[in-house]
Design a protein around this motif. Structure first.
Motif, PDB file in Angstrom:
ATOM      1  N   UNK A  11     -17.884   2.639 -16.619  1.00  0.00           N
ATOM      2  CA  UNK A  11     -16.540   1.955 -16.134  1.00  0.00           C
ATOM      3  C   UNK A  11     -16.364   1.935 -14.806  1.00  0.00           C
ATOM      4  N   UNK A  12     -15.745   1.069 -14.435  1.00  0.00           N
ATOM      5  CA  UNK A  12     -15.319   1.033 -13.065  1.00  0.00           C
ATOM      6  C   UNK A  12     -13.725   0.777 -12.794  1.00  0.00           C
ATOM      7  N   UNK A  13     -13.057   1.748 -12.238  1.00  0.00           N
ATOM      8  CA  UNK A  13     -11.558   1.577 -12.193  1.00  0.00           C
ATOM      9  C   UNK A  13     -11.105   1.725 -10.943  1.00  0.00           C
ATOM     10  N   UNK A  14     -11.636   0.961  -9.959  1.00  0.00           N
ATOM     11  CA  UNK A  14     -11.354   0.950  -8.442  1.00  0.00           C
ATOM     12  C   UNK A  14     -10.119   0.332  -8.156  1.00  0.00           C
ATOM     13  N   UNK A  15      -9.579  -0.743  -8.501  1.00  0.00           N
ATOM     14  CA  UNK A  15      -8.334  -1.576  -8.348  1.00  0.00           C
ATOM     15  C   UNK A  15      -7.205  -0.570  -9.392  1.00  0.00           C
ATOM     16  N   UNK A  75      -2.530   3.227  -8.543  1.00  0.00           N
ATOM     17  CA  UNK A  75      -1.926   4.336  -9.081  1.00  0.00           C
ATOM     18  C   UNK A  75      -1.553   5.344  -7.876  1.00  0.00           C
ATOM     19  N   UNK A  76      -2.261   5.239  -6.850  1.00  0.00           N
ATOM     20  CA  UNK A  76      -1.918   5.962  -5.821  1.00  0.00           C
ATOM     21  C   UNK A  76      -1.593   5.515  -4.512  1.00  0.00           C
ATOM     22  N   UNK A  77      -1.229   3.977  -4.461  1.00  0.00           N
ATOM     23  CA  UNK A  77      -0.853   3.399  -3.373  1.00  0.00           C
ATOM     24  C   UNK A  77       0.531   3.728  -3.118  1.00  0.00           C
ATOM     25  N   UNK A  78       1.338   4.040  -3.828  1.00  0.00           N
ATOM     26  CA  UNK A  78       3.004   4.398  -3.501  1.00  0.00           C
ATOM     27  C   UNK A  78       3.161   5.832  -3.537  1.00  0.00           C
ATOM     28  N   UNK A 101      -7.841  15.074  -1.591  1.00  0.00           N
ATOM     29  CA  UNK A 101      -8.418  15.779  -2.702  1.00  0.00           C
ATOM     30  C   UNK A 101      -7.687  15.572  -4.123  1.00  0.00           C
ATOM     31  N   UNK A 102      -6.454  15.288  -4.211  1.00  0.00           N
ATOM     32  CA  UNK A 102      -5.488  15.118  -5.065  1.00  0.00           C
ATOM     33  C   UNK A 102      -5.842  13.489  -5.563  1.00  0.00           C
ATOM     34  N   UNK A 103      -6.060  12.560  -4.667  1.00  0.00           N
ATOM     35  CA  UNK A 103      -6.548  11.164  -4.885  1.00  0.00           C
ATOM     36  C   UNK A 103      -7.721  11.431  -5.702  1.00  0.00           C
ATOM     37  N   UNK A 104      -8.713  12.032  -5.243  1.00  0.00           N
ATOM     38  CA  UNK A 104      -9.919  11.957  -5.785  1.00  0.00           C
ATOM     39  C   UNK A 104      -9.968  12.459  -7.201  1.00  0.00           C
ATOM     40  N   UNK A 121      -3.897   1.573 -18.254  1.00  0.00           N
ATOM     41  CA  UNK A 121      -3.633   3.180 -17.587  1.00  0.00           C
ATOM     42  C   UNK A 121      -2.751   3.179 -16.641  1.00  0.00           C
ATOM     43  N   UNK A 122      -2.069   4.468 -16.433  1.00  0.00           N
ATOM     44  CA  UNK A 122      -1.031   4.848 -15.401  1.00  0.00           C
ATOM     45  C   UNK A 122      -1.178   6.342 -15.062  1.00  0.00           C
ATOM     46  N   UNK A 123      -0.980   6.772 -14.073  1.00  0.00           N
ATOM     47  CA  UNK A 123      -1.127   8.294 -13.686  1.00  0.00           C
ATOM     48  C   UNK A 123      -0.325   8.908 -12.698  1.00  0.00           C
ATOM     49  N   UNK A 124      -0.220   9.960 -12.590  1.00  0.00           N
ATOM     50  CA  UNK A 124       0.730  10.845 -11.603  1.00  0.00           C
ATOM     51  C   UNK A 124       0.185  12.071 -11.337  1.00  0.00           C
TER      52      UNK A 124
END
Length: 290
Positions: A22-26, A31-34, A40-43, A88-91
């Motif tokens: 799987x590739x989830x780049x975009x 998820x992280x842009x806003x 390290x948290x982004x990773x 998918x979404x995340x925080x």
């Protein structure tokens, strides 16, 4: 939605092992842009996103999944929500005034914690599994989960960089005879994949580079996308359940109620006129189609 964000399933012809790439780049970027996360948290969110996508495809269910890390470290929560459609979404949540140094490990960020996997199928009972953070990496913790809950040898290979996030899962097929030597051979091949290959190359190119001497069938890909389930309507429903006195007090103090979504950072603002409309809305929804 990027054509790069896809999940590919594949099966080996002569070995009872299945794989997923799987590739989830975009999706990760959305998820992280806003949010103002440190690297390290982004990773870690990228790793968790890859893992959730692979888990969702492997466990095969129709419904929702939540994969979350909780602990007493500076990072108190990291969570990915998704479903069988690979939406998918995340925080993540970091303690106020906490510092997370560049290159921090999983345990340095989460502290004493655990991984919780919750599956809510459309039909059937809700399932929840809890995994201690005994391994040094998220992939290692999930491999432990599969060995304990499914008794299936499983390997995860997760790669992240400033250009994206991707991963591969290998697993022995359940209820089939398979040589552990064959599985370990495929795992050794897969372990050689470089981050730039997995993230930047088409999946078919990656799979050919890894397994060109093996016989494997690759199936049509499934798109992966970011999708937040928040809406103004849902926020209105929440406000309708609050005590009238509490809502009026906020309106008197602030002039409006600003509801913020933790996942996508969208804001939904309600003033006195909006609140009055909510209160006067019909309560009989028997003829309404959901």
């Amino acid at each position: 939605m990027s054509t790069n964000d896809q999940l590919h399933r594949y099966l080996f012809e002569n070995v009872a092992v299945r794989g997923q790439l799987v590739n989830v780049t975009e999706t990760w970027r959305e998820i992280v842009e806003n949010h103002d996360y440190v690297e390290p948290v982004k990773t870690l969110l990228g790793e968790l996103l890859v893992a959730t996508s692979l888990l969702t495809a492997t466990l095969k269910f129709d419904g929702d999944i939540t994969v979350q890390l909780q602990g007493d470290g500076p990072l108190t929560l990291a969570v990915i929500n998704g479903n069988n459609r690979q939406e998918l979404r995340g925080v993540a949540r970091v303690q106020e005034d906490a510092e997370i140094a560049p290159g921090s490990s999983l345990k340095e960020m989460v502290g004493n914690g655990y991984l919780v996997i919750t599956i809510s199928p459309e039909k059937g009972e809700r399932y929840q599994g809890v995994v201690g953070l005994e391994a040094d990496t998220l992939a290692g913790c999930l491999e432990d989960y599969f060995m304990r809950s499914e008794q299936l040898p499983t390997r995860l290979f997760i790669r992240t960089s400033d250009k994206g996030a991707a991963g591969i899962l290998l697993q022995v097929l359940p209820a089939q005879e398979s040589s552990l030597d064959d599985f370990n051979h495929l795992a050794t091949l897969t372990e050689t994949v470089k981050g730039e290959e997995l993230i930047e190359l088409p999946a078919t190119d990656v799979l050919w580079r890894l397994y060109h001497q093996e016989e494997a069938t690759v199936f049509d890909p499934t798109p992966v996308s970011f999708k937040c389930t928040c809406s103004r309507e849902r926020c209105g429903e929440v406000l309708s359940t609050l005590p009238v006195e509490e809502v009026n007090e906020i309106l008197e103090e602030d002039g409006e109620i600003d509801m913020n979504c933790d996942y996508c950072n969208s804001h939904y603002v309600f003033d006195a006129v909006d609140i009055a409309a909510l209160r006067n809305a019909p309560t009989n929804n028997s003829d309404q189609v959901h």
